[in-house]
Design a protein around this motif. Structure first.
Motif, PDB file in Angstrom:
ATOM      1  N   ALA A  88       0.855  -1.189   0.000  1.00 27.79           N
ATOM      2  CA  ALA A  88       0.000   0.000   0.000  1.00 27.79           C
ATOM      3  C   ALA A  88       0.890   1.237   0.000  1.00 27.79           C
ATOM      4  N   VAL A  89       0.542   2.200  -0.849  1.00 30.11           N
ATOM      5  CA  VAL A  89       1.381   3.382  -1.027  1.00 30.11           C
ATOM      6  C   VAL A  89       0.559   4.649  -0.836  1.00 30.11           C
ATOM      7  N   GLN A  90       1.260   5.756  -0.705  1.00 22.82           N
ATOM      8  CA  GLN A  90       0.618   7.050  -0.487  1.00 22.82           C
ATOM      9  C   GLN A  90      -0.316   7.412  -1.641  1.00 22.82           C
ATOM     10  N   ARG A  91       0.075   7.046  -2.863  1.00 21.41           N
ATOM     11  CA  ARG A  91      -0.719   7.404  -4.046  1.00 21.41           C
ATOM     12  C   ARG A  91      -1.858   6.420  -4.283  1.00 21.41           C
ATOM     13  N   ILE A  92      -2.002   5.436  -3.410  1.00 23.25           N
ATOM     14  CA  ILE A  92      -3.140   4.524  -3.313  1.00 23.25           C
ATOM     15  C   ILE A  92      -3.168   3.495  -4.434  1.00 23.25           C
ATOM     16  N   GLY A  93      -3.275   3.910  -5.702  1.00 25.80           N
ATOM     17  CA  GLY A  93      -3.208   2.975  -6.814  1.00 25.80           C
ATOM     18  C   GLY A  93      -4.440   2.105  -7.002  1.00 25.80           C
ATOM     19  N   LEU A  94      -5.618   2.579  -6.595  1.00 26.12           N
ATOM     20  CA  LEU A  94      -6.838   1.820  -6.852  1.00 26.12           C
ATOM     21  C   LEU A  94      -7.166   1.875  -8.345  1.00 26.12           C
ATOM     22  N   PHE A  95      -7.782   0.806  -8.857  1.00 26.65           N
ATOM     23  CA  PHE A  95      -8.166   0.766 -10.261  1.00 26.65           C
ATOM     24  C   PHE A  95      -9.457   1.575 -10.438  1.00 26.65           C
ATOM     25  N   LEU A 143     -14.740   8.456  -3.507  1.00 22.80           N
ATOM     26  CA  LEU A 143     -14.218   8.379  -2.143  1.00 22.80           C
ATOM     27  C   LEU A 143     -13.418   9.633  -1.809  1.00 22.80           C
ATOM     28  N   SER A 144     -13.336   9.947  -0.527  1.00 21.23           N
ATOM     29  CA  SER A 144     -12.393  10.975  -0.078  1.00 21.23           C
ATOM     30  C   SER A 144     -10.982  10.401  -0.135  1.00 21.23           C
ATOM     31  N   GLY A 145      -9.975  11.274  -0.013  1.00 24.40           N
ATOM     32  CA  GLY A 145      -8.593  10.795  -0.031  1.00 24.40           C
ATOM     33  C   GLY A 145      -8.306   9.814   1.086  1.00 24.40           C
ATOM     34  N   GLY A 146      -8.810  10.126   2.287  1.00 22.89           N
ATOM     35  CA  GLY A 146      -8.583   9.230   3.420  1.00 22.89           C
ATOM     36  C   GLY A 146      -9.290   7.900   3.257  1.00 22.89           C
ATOM     37  N   GLN A 147     -10.522   7.921   2.713  1.00 22.70           N
ATOM     38  CA  GLN A 147     -11.247   6.679   2.471  1.00 22.70           C
ATOM     39  C   GLN A 147     -10.517   5.821   1.445  1.00 22.70           C
ATOM     40  N   ALA A 148     -10.054   6.451   0.367  1.00 19.27           N
ATOM     41  CA  ALA A 148      -9.343   5.706  -0.671  1.00 19.27           C
ATOM     42  C   ALA A 148      -8.072   5.073  -0.123  1.00 19.27           C
ATOM     43  N   GLN A 149      -7.370   5.804   0.746  1.00 20.30           N
ATOM     44  CA  GLN A 149      -6.138   5.256   1.309  1.00 20.30           C
ATOM     45  C   GLN A 149      -6.437   4.063   2.209  1.00 20.30           C
ATOM     46  N   ARG A 150      -7.522   4.132   2.962  1.00 23.28           N
ATOM     47  CA  ARG A 150      -7.908   3.012   3.820  1.00 23.28           C
ATOM     48  C   ARG A 150      -8.377   1.808   2.997  1.00 23.28           C
ATOM     49  N   VAL A 151      -9.030   2.067   1.872  1.00 26.60           N
ATOM     50  CA  VAL A 151      -9.393   0.964   0.969  1.00 26.60           C
ATOM     51  C   VAL A 151      -8.125   0.294   0.434  1.00 26.60           C
ATOM     52  N   GLY A 152      -7.113   1.100   0.123  1.00 25.70           N
ATOM     53  CA  GLY A 152      -5.831   0.540  -0.312  1.00 25.70           C
ATOM     54  C   GLY A 152      -5.214  -0.357   0.742  1.00 25.70           C
ATOM     55  N   LEU A 153      -5.344   0.026   2.005  1.00 16.71           N
ATOM     56  CA  LEU A 153      -4.841  -0.805   3.096  1.00 16.71           C
ATOM     57  C   LEU A 153      -5.645  -2.102   3.213  1.00 16.71           C
ATOM     58  N   CYS A 154      -6.963  -2.016   3.014  1.00 17.72           N
ATOM     59  CA  CYS A 154      -7.800  -3.228   3.015  1.00 17.72           C
ATOM     60  C   CYS A 154      -7.330  -4.192   1.933  1.00 17.72           C
TER      61      CYS A 154
END
Length: 251
Positions: A88-95, A143-154
């Motif tokens: 998981a990275v700061q830039r998230i990288g979700l598709f 998503l918000s930035g924080g939500q997206a980052q938490r999804v990346g962690l999931c």
């Protein structure tokens, strides 16, 4: 191919790497302790993220060996190895074209994990990171930035990895909920006993989450060891400055 899981968490022997004509690492030797959280700190450009990419196989060294979970990182070993690694990275990288549920389960869908097990794991991780289930049907741009980052962690934790690689992965989480998430993360790490390489510029985060710390500058490791020992006995000016800034933030 099958993948052995014996040996140290991460080990680098004589690793050299550079970008073009600009060398960064010169015969670097380092070992990360197994089943513990190791924070990697240092100024921008010191090599923290490059070190992580060498561990993940996104980059390969020009010289030397990188071993992860007892296996050499090579082109042939990457597919099997990455099933044991969360990233998981700061830039998230979700598709962007996949919904949140599909993003989280993308690796699980390529394995034999049953749907019931997938749903249970996803719900467990959503609860852990304080994310409502309604987000599963949304796309990343909703998503918000924080939500997206938490999804990346999931997504990084979905397959119960042996090793978790985090590059500023909590930076967008709002300060109000961040320490609650830290506590849940520590509980999960101790329960599932995975190893963590945590890239962070925040010494408060490092001290809260990590057992060990490694301080870098210009591709070299200035000091490493138990985090409380490094804070109590900084070995050079840069480490002293990081410790001082941390203590000022605590005051």
């Amino acid at each position: 191919m099958s993948l052995a899981v014996s040996g140290p968490c991460i080990q680098m022997k004589g690793v050299s790497f550079g970008y073009g004509q600009h060398p960064l690492f010169n015969r670097l030797n380092v070992t990360f302790p197994d089943q513990q959280v190791t924070a990697v700190c240092g100024p921008s450009g010191c090599g923290k993220s490059t070190l992580l990419k060498l561990v993940n196989g996104l980059l390969l060294p020009s010289e030397g060996e990188v071993s992860v979970l007892g296996n050499l990182v090579t082109h042939n070993s990457l597919d099997a190895l990455r099933l044991k690694i969360g990233y998981a990275v700061q830039r998230i990288g979700l598709f962007p074209h996949l919904k949140v549920a599909e993003n989280i389960a993308i690796v699980a869908n390529a394995t034999d994990m049953e749907q019931t097990e997938q749903h249970e794991r996803i719900q467990f991780l959503l609860d852990m990171f304080n994310l409502p289930s309604v987000l599963l049907k949304r796309y990343p741009h909703e998503l918000s930035g924080g939500q997206a980052q938490r999804v990346g962690l999931c997504r990084a934790l979905m397959m119960k990895p042996r090793l978790l690689l985090l590059d500023e992965a909590f930076s967008a989480v709002d300060p109000i909920s961040r320490f609650d998430i830290y506590r849940e993360f520590i509980r999960l790490q101790q329960e599932e006993q995975f190893s963590v390489m945590l890239i962070t510029h925040d010494m408060r985060e490092a001290r809260f989450l990590a057992d060990h710390i490694m301080v870098m500058e210009s591709g070299s490791i200035l000091q490493q060891g138990k985090i409380e020992s490094v804070i109590a006995h900084p070995s050079c000016d840069l480490v002293k400055r990081l410790v001082k800034e941390h203590l000022l933030c605590e005051a």
